[in-house]
Design a protein around this motif. Structure first.
Motif, PDB file in Angstrom:
ATOM      1  N   LEU A 147       0.835  -1.195   0.000  1.00 15.04           N
ATOM      2  CA  LEU A 147       0.000   0.000   0.000  1.00 15.04           C
ATOM      3  C   LEU A 147       0.875   1.252   0.000  1.00 15.04           C
ATOM      4  N   GLU A 148       0.359   2.330  -0.552  1.00 17.89           N
ATOM      5  CA  GLU A 148       1.066   3.613  -0.526  1.00 17.89           C
ATOM      6  C   GLU A 148       0.654   4.348   0.744  1.00 17.89           C
ATOM      7  N   LEU A 149       1.584   4.501   1.647  1.00 24.13           N
ATOM      8  CA  LEU A 149       1.277   4.855   3.028  1.00 24.13           C
ATOM      9  C   LEU A 149       1.638   6.295   3.366  1.00 24.13           C
ATOM     10  N   ASP A 150       0.689   6.981   4.021  1.00 25.20           N
ATOM     11  CA  ASP A 150       0.924   8.318   4.568  1.00 25.20           C
ATOM     12  C   ASP A 150       0.437   8.339   6.010  1.00 25.20           C
ATOM     13  N   PHE A 151       1.194   9.019   6.866  1.00 31.51           N
ATOM     14  CA  PHE A 151       0.822   9.136   8.275  1.00 31.51           C
ATOM     15  C   PHE A 151       0.441  10.568   8.618  1.00 31.51           C
ATOM     16  N   ILE A 152      -0.570  10.707   9.458  1.00 32.91           N
ATOM     17  CA  ILE A 152      -0.903  11.952  10.135  1.00 32.91           C
ATOM     18  C   ILE A 152      -0.745  11.654  11.621  1.00 32.91           C
ATOM     19  N   VAL A 153       0.052  12.462  12.334  1.00 28.95           N
ATOM     20  CA  VAL A 153       0.441  12.087  13.698  1.00 28.95           C
ATOM     21  C   VAL A 153       0.092  13.184  14.707  1.00 28.95           C
ATOM     22  N   PRO A 154      -1.114  13.143  15.278  1.00 25.76           N
ATOM     23  CA  PRO A 154      -1.426  14.042  16.395  1.00 25.76           C
ATOM     24  C   PRO A 154      -0.759  13.491  17.656  1.00 25.76           C
ATOM     25  N   GLU A 155       0.104  14.270  18.271  1.00 24.46           N
ATOM     26  CA  GLU A 155       0.820  13.755  19.429  1.00 24.46           C
ATOM     27  C   GLU A 155       0.589  14.629  20.658  1.00 24.46           C
ATOM     28  N   LEU A 156       1.105  14.144  21.795  1.00 27.87           N
ATOM     29  CA  LEU A 156       0.965  14.830  23.091  1.00 27.87           C
ATOM     30  C   LEU A 156      -0.500  14.961  23.491  1.00 27.87           C
ATOM     31  N   THR A 157      -1.317  13.994  23.098  1.00 32.84           N
ATOM     32  CA  THR A 157      -2.755  14.096  23.326  1.00 32.84           C
ATOM     33  C   THR A 157      -3.141  13.997  24.804  1.00 32.84           C
ATOM     34  N   MET A 158      -2.217  13.529  25.654  1.00 31.93           N
ATOM     35  CA  MET A 158      -2.504  13.462  27.092  1.00 31.93           C
ATOM     36  C   MET A 158      -2.223  14.772  27.811  1.00 31.93           C
ATOM     37  N   ALA A 159      -1.615  15.725  27.122  1.00 30.91           N
ATOM     38  CA  ALA A 159      -1.223  16.972  27.781  1.00 30.91           C
ATOM     39  C   ALA A 159      -2.383  17.701  28.460  1.00 30.91           C
ATOM     40  N   PRO A 160      -3.558  17.796  27.833  1.00 31.59           N
ATOM     41  CA  PRO A 160      -4.643  18.522  28.502  1.00 31.59           C
ATOM     42  C   PRO A 160      -5.164  17.820  29.761  1.00 31.59           C
ATOM     43  N   GLN A 161      -4.949  16.511  29.890  1.00 30.48           N
ATOM     44  CA  GLN A 161      -5.454  15.757  31.035  1.00 30.48           C
ATOM     45  C   GLN A 161      -4.410  15.509  32.116  1.00 30.48           C
ATOM     46  N   ASN A 162      -3.143  15.605  31.764  1.00 31.04           N
ATOM     47  CA  ASN A 162      -2.069  15.259  32.689  1.00 31.04           C
ATOM     48  C   ASN A 162      -1.375  16.527  33.196  1.00 31.04           C
ATOM     49  N   PRO A 163      -1.553  16.863  34.486  1.00 27.55           N
ATOM     50  CA  PRO A 163      -0.931  18.086  35.016  1.00 27.55           C
ATOM     51  C   PRO A 163       0.578  18.125  34.803  1.00 27.55           C
ATOM     52  N   ALA A 164       1.228  16.981  34.814  1.00 23.91           N
ATOM     53  CA  ALA A 164       2.678  16.942  34.624  1.00 23.91           C
ATOM     54  C   ALA A 164       3.078  17.370  33.210  1.00 23.91           C
ATOM     55  N   MET A 165       2.097  17.373  32.276  1.00 27.51           N
ATOM     56  CA  MET A 165       2.386  17.752  30.894  1.00 27.51           C
ATOM     57  C   MET A 165       1.820  19.128  30.551  1.00 27.51           C
ATOM     58  N   ALA A 166       1.446  19.896  31.568  1.00 30.01           N
ATOM     59  CA  ALA A 166       0.758  21.170  31.338  1.00 30.01           C
ATOM     60  C   ALA A 166       1.542  22.109  30.420  1.00 30.01           C
ATOM     61  N   GLU A 167       2.861  22.120  30.570  1.00 26.90           N
ATOM     62  CA  GLU A 167       3.656  23.029  29.748  1.00 26.90           C
ATOM     63  C   GLU A 167       3.689  22.612  28.274  1.00 26.90           C
ATOM     64  N   LEU A 168       3.225  21.396  28.000  1.00 25.36           N
ATOM     65  CA  LEU A 168       3.234  20.895  26.630  1.00 25.36           C
ATOM     66  C   LEU A 168       1.908  21.125  25.898  1.00 25.36           C
ATOM     67  N   VAL A 169       0.939  21.714  26.584  1.00 28.42           N
ATOM     68  CA  VAL A 169      -0.377  21.937  25.969  1.00 28.42           C
ATOM     69  C   VAL A 169      -0.278  22.746  24.676  1.00 28.42           C
ATOM     70  N   PRO A 170       0.518  23.821  24.623  1.00 31.13           N
ATOM     71  CA  PRO A 170       0.624  24.547  23.352  1.00 31.13           C
ATOM     72  C   PRO A 170       1.165  23.674  22.206  1.00 31.13           C
ATOM     73  N   LEU A 171       2.120  22.794  22.523  1.00 27.07           N
ATOM     74  CA  LEU A 171       2.645  21.893  21.499  1.00 27.07           C
ATOM     75  C   LEU A 171       1.590  20.880  21.072  1.00 27.07           C
ATOM     76  N   TYR A 172       0.805  20.423  22.050  1.00 30.61           N
ATOM     77  CA  TYR A 172      -0.303  19.515  21.731  1.00 30.61           C
ATOM     78  C   TYR A 172      -1.280  20.188  20.789  1.00 30.61           C
ATOM     79  N   GLN A 173      -1.648  21.433  21.097  1.00 29.60           N
ATOM     80  CA  GLN A 173      -2.629  22.132  20.267  1.00 29.60           C
ATOM     81  C   GLN A 173      -2.100  22.369  18.865  1.00 29.60           C
ATOM     82  N   ALA A 174      -0.808  22.704  18.781  1.00 29.14           N
ATOM     83  CA  ALA A 174      -0.204  22.914  17.462  1.00 29.14           C
ATOM     84  C   ALA A 174      -0.205  21.612  16.657  1.00 29.14           C
TER      85      ALA A 174
END
Length: 216
Positions: free
Chosen positions: A167-194
């Motif tokens: 198959l001809e494969l392409d990936f779309i990768v939304p990452e850091l999806t736990m940032a809004p729920q995990n207080p330890a990742m709070a500083e990463l929320v802007p990167l998650y949103q981007a």
């Protein structure tokens, strides 16, 4: 008339699932661009396909005339899934990362549709079909990150979908999806949103590219 095979595997509903949200956006763009097209939808969380069994496996390597009733029934289910894949002009797969790998339900689907001598190995009956995988994950496993070596979703699916099935494969990768729920990742929320915004943009662009390609 074009056919899109859309597969979701997240255990969460769309409002709580990044992979489902992005595949839904892709599908909406696709339907706008293919108003006369067909979408075949499989929700593997809601309706799992059977895990591969000895009967289903062995039937793939023997003459159908020799199948036992149990092998015939199991193989018929595999053939139904394979034909569904073969009829698709494009494939869309939601593949969230669970414990570093794909959901077991998606693995079960792959085990059913990978058949040596038909979809894999000599022939590759689905070779060249474009497949877009939305590979969401709670953290980041991108090159250069501390957990790069734990990335078993893109690597695995590249081997299976790209190499084994052709198959001809392409990936779309939304990452850091736990940032809004995990207080330890709070500083990463802007990167998650981007990352989320980029994933939705990529979904629209990929749907448009495929529309142009299939119309050519």
């Amino acid at each position: 008339m074009t056919t899109l095979l859309h597969i979701d595997s997240s255990v969460f509903p769309t409002e709580a699932s990044s992979s489902r949200a992005v595949t839904e956006a892709f599908r909406k763009h696709w339907e706008e661009l293919h108003p006369q097209g067909t979408v075949v939808y499989r929700d593997l969380a809601a309706q799992p396909v059977p895990h591969i069994t000895a009967d289903a496996h062995l039937a793939g390597f023997s003459d159908p005339a020799s199948h036992t009733p149990a092998q015939a029934a199991a193989f018929a289910e595999r053939v139904r899934l394979i034909e569904e894949l073969e009829r698709a002009d494009a494939v869309l797969i939601g593949a969230p990362m669970y414990n570093y790998a794909i959901p077991s339900t998606l693995k079960a689907w792959l085990d059913n549709v990978i058949l040596l001598g038909r979809t894999a190995g000599a022939g590759q009956s689905v070779k060249g079909t474009p497949v877009t995988v939305v590979a969401s994950r709670g953290g980041s496993y991108a090159p250069g990150t501390p957990r790069e070596s734990y990335e078993y979703v893109q690597n695995y699916l590249t081997a299976v979908l790209g190499d084994a099935l052709g198959l001809e494969l392409d990936f779309i990768v939304p990452e850091l999806t736990m940032a809004p729920q995990n207080p330890a990742m709070a500083e990463l929320v802007p990167l998650y949103q981007a990352s989320r915004d980029r994933a939705f943009a990529d979904a629209a662009e990929q749907a448009q590219r495929l529309a142009e390609r299939l119309a050519a």
